[in-house]
Design a protein around this motif. Structure first.
Motif, PDB file in Angstrom:
ATOM      1  N   THR A   1       2.295  -7.643   3.234  1.00  0.00           N
ATOM      2  CA  THR A   1       2.119  -6.838   2.022  1.00  0.00           C
ATOM      3  C   THR A   1       2.267  -5.354   2.359  1.00  0.00           C
ATOM      4  O   THR A   1       1.935  -4.917   3.443  1.00  0.00           O
ATOM      5  CB  THR A   1       0.731  -7.093   1.408  1.00  0.00           C
ATOM      6  OG1 THR A   1       0.562  -8.479   1.159  1.00  0.00           O
ATOM      7  CG2 THR A   1       0.568  -6.341   0.102  1.00  0.00           C
ATOM      8  N   GLY A   2       2.749  -4.584   1.387  1.00  0.00           N
ATOM      9  CA  GLY A   2       2.878  -3.145   1.557  1.00  0.00           C
ATOM     10  C   GLY A   2       4.327  -2.715   1.509  1.00  0.00           C
ATOM     11  O   GLY A   2       5.206  -3.508   1.193  1.00  0.00           O
ATOM     12  N   PRO A   3       4.566  -1.436   1.772  1.00  0.00           N
ATOM     13  CA  PRO A   3       3.586  -0.446   2.240  1.00  0.00           C
ATOM     14  C   PRO A   3       2.696   0.096   1.118  1.00  0.00           C
ATOM     15  O   PRO A   3       3.107   0.147  -0.033  1.00  0.00           O
ATOM     16  CB  PRO A   3       4.469   0.669   2.808  1.00  0.00           C
ATOM     17  CG  PRO A   3       5.739   0.571   2.026  1.00  0.00           C
ATOM     18  CD  PRO A   3       5.933  -0.888   1.737  1.00  0.00           C
ATOM     19  N   VAL A   4       1.485   0.483   1.500  1.00  0.00           N
ATOM     20  CA  VAL A   4       0.536   1.102   0.580  1.00  0.00           C
ATOM     21  C   VAL A   4      -0.067   2.319   1.271  1.00  0.00           C
ATOM     22  O   VAL A   4      -0.035   2.437   2.493  1.00  0.00           O
ATOM     23  CB  VAL A   4      -0.584   0.123   0.166  1.00  0.00           C
ATOM     24  CG1 VAL A   4      -0.011  -1.062  -0.602  1.00  0.00           C
ATOM     25  CG2 VAL A   4      -1.368  -0.362   1.391  1.00  0.00           C
ATOM     26  N   GLY A   5      -0.627   3.230   0.488  1.00  0.00           N
ATOM     27  CA  GLY A   5      -1.276   4.407   1.042  1.00  0.00           C
ATOM     28  C   GLY A   5      -2.776   4.251   1.162  1.00  0.00           C
ATOM     29  O   GLY A   5      -3.408   4.874   2.011  1.00  0.00           O
ATOM     30  N   THR A   6      -3.344   3.403   0.318  1.00  0.00           N
ATOM     31  CA  THR A   6      -4.779   3.120   0.389  1.00  0.00           C
ATOM     32  C   THR A   6      -5.029   1.750  -0.237  1.00  0.00           C
ATOM     33  O   THR A   6      -4.292   1.328  -1.138  1.00  0.00           O
ATOM     34  CB  THR A   6      -5.611   4.200  -0.342  1.00  0.00           C
ATOM     35  OG1 THR A   6      -7.011   3.929  -0.177  1.00  0.00           O
ATOM     36  CG2 THR A   6      -5.274   4.239  -1.815  1.00  0.00           C
ATOM     37  N   ARG A   7      -6.039   1.087   0.267  1.00  0.00           N
ATOM     38  CA  ARG A   7      -6.383  -0.228  -0.268  1.00  0.00           C
ATOM     39  C   ARG A   7      -7.847  -0.502   0.010  1.00  0.00           C
ATOM     40  O   ARG A   7      -8.366  -0.183   1.082  1.00  0.00           O
ATOM     41  CB  ARG A   7      -5.513  -1.310   0.366  1.00  0.00           C
ATOM     42  CG  ARG A   7      -5.785  -2.726  -0.181  1.00  0.00           C
ATOM     43  CD  ARG A   7      -4.555  -3.314  -0.831  1.00  0.00           C
ATOM     44  NE  ARG A   7      -4.155  -2.604  -2.031  1.00  0.00           N
ATOM     45  CZ  ARG A   7      -2.997  -2.834  -2.667  1.00  0.00           C
ATOM     46  NH1 ARG A   7      -2.141  -3.726  -2.201  1.00  0.00           N
ATOM     47  NH2 ARG A   7      -2.700  -2.170  -3.763  1.00  0.00           N
ATOM     48  N   THR A   8      -8.514  -1.091  -0.989  1.00  0.00           N
ATOM     49  CA  THR A   8      -9.912  -1.480  -0.837  1.00  0.00           C
ATOM     50  C   THR A   8     -10.046  -2.972  -1.062  1.00  0.00           C
ATOM     51  O   THR A   8      -9.507  -3.515  -2.030  1.00  0.00           O
ATOM     52  CB  THR A   8     -10.805  -0.728  -1.845  1.00  0.00           C
ATOM     53  OG1 THR A   8     -10.772   0.671  -1.568  1.00  0.00           O
ATOM     54  CG2 THR A   8     -12.256  -1.212  -1.759  1.00  0.00           C
ATOM     55  N   TRP A   9     -10.752  -3.628  -0.149  1.00  0.00           N
ATOM     56  CA  TRP A   9     -11.030  -5.057  -0.281  1.00  0.00           C
ATOM     57  C   TRP A   9     -12.532  -5.253  -0.490  1.00  0.00           C
ATOM     58  O   TRP A   9     -13.354  -4.638   0.194  1.00  0.00           O
ATOM     59  CB  TRP A   9     -10.611  -5.816   0.970  1.00  0.00           C
ATOM     60  CG  TRP A   9      -9.136  -5.843   1.201  1.00  0.00           C
ATOM     61  CD1 TRP A   9      -8.241  -6.783   0.758  1.00  0.00           C
ATOM     62  CD2 TRP A   9      -8.368  -4.898   1.953  1.00  0.00           C
ATOM     63  NE1 TRP A   9      -6.972  -6.480   1.181  1.00  0.00           N
ATOM     64  CE2 TRP A   9      -7.015  -5.325   1.911  1.00  0.00           C
ATOM     65  CE3 TRP A   9      -8.681  -3.728   2.651  1.00  0.00           C
ATOM     66  CZ2 TRP A   9      -5.988  -4.632   2.551  1.00  0.00           C
ATOM     67  CZ3 TRP A   9      -7.663  -3.025   3.282  1.00  0.00           C
ATOM     68  CH2 TRP A   9      -6.340  -3.478   3.231  1.00  0.00           C
TER      69      TRP A   9
END
Length: 273
Positions: free
Chosen positions: A249-257
């Protein structure tokens, strides 16, 4: 026959293509022990539609880890993941069913099908991210090596590539030299506690849901790993990719689980049964 004995058996297209014999065996065992409706979806959209139209039937997926994750994600999107147990008969190469084995599902077609019929639902945790994506067991940042591969039928081009790999071998390594470890500038927070910041590059971050908590491990560049338990994890920084179970998964700059304890059920063998 009661409702729990009515099964919707969704057979993933990859499983049908790669191991039709195991699929046939599993289907025969299930049909002998329950009232079964079989669905043979050819696309992810057909797979999702079959699950959505299951009615009161208990869903059973025959396929690999990716098929299981597709089913969990679909039921989560429908907000029906907690309503009943999901069952799985793993079919695929050993590397493509590692998640199923880690969750406790038998890897043999007969044993797994019998567990569907005679097993019991076990509540399991789930990690849900801020884009409504789900992680069944664990994630790794950065993505790292490729996860379980989907085995495709052999082709002329595949044979040519295999021959080239055989003829062109990598240059030998120099004794005593270690490859440089790549680091990543990531800010990692667990339940609001700062574990690593952008000015302290890390080699990687792993998160594993187990026993009602998320086990977080941050590996700094030149220090011992930081290990904590948390219920919410936020990672931010330069665009990064991550591997959630078997999926990239991604790319992302921020992620919260966020951990959701006992959020879903999987049918597993009864201990000692």
């Amino acid at each position: 026959m009661s409702a729990p004995d009515q099964l919707l058996v969704v057979i993933d297209a990859v499983a049908r293509r790669n191991d039709g014999e195991s699929v046939r065996i599993a289907k025969d065992v299930l049909c002998a022990g329950a009232r079964v409706k079989v669905c043979l979806p050819d696309t992810p959209a057909e797979f999702a539609r079959a699950l959505s139209r299951r009615g009161s039937r208990r869903p059973v997926v025959i396929g690999d880890d990716r098929a299981l994750l597709r089913a969990v994600a679909q039921l989560h999107r429908e907000r029906e993941l907690a309503d009943g147990a999901l069952s799985l008969v793993p079919v695929g190469p050993r590397g493509a069913v590692e998640l199923a084995g880690a969750l406790g599902v038998p890897l043999g077609a007969v044993a797994a099908a019998r567990a569907v019929l005679d097993g019991a639902a076990r509540r399991l945790d789930l990690l849900v991210d801020d884009s409504d994506g789900v992680v069944v067991r664990g994630l790794r940042i950065p993505a790292g090596p490729a996860g379980p591969a989907v085995v495709e039928p052999p082709s002329v081009w595949g044979t040519c590539r295999s021959l080239v790999r055989t003829l062109v071998r990598p240059a030998p390594s120099v004794p005593g030299m270690r490859p440089a470890t790549r680091t990543h500038r990531l800010r990692v927070e667990a339940d609001g506690r700062l574990l690593s910041d952008l000015d302290d590059p890390v080699e990687g971050v792993t998160v594993l849901s187990r026993g009602g908590v998320a086990e977080v491990v941050v590996r700094p560049r030149a220090a011992e790993p930081v290990r904590v338990e948390a219920t919410a994890i936020t990672v931010s920084g330069a665009s990064f990719r991550y591997r959630a179970d078997a999926l990239l998964t991604g790319p992302v700059g921020t992620r919260t689980w966020t951990l959701r304890p006992s959020a879903w059920s999987l049918t597993l063998p009864v201990p000692g049964g």
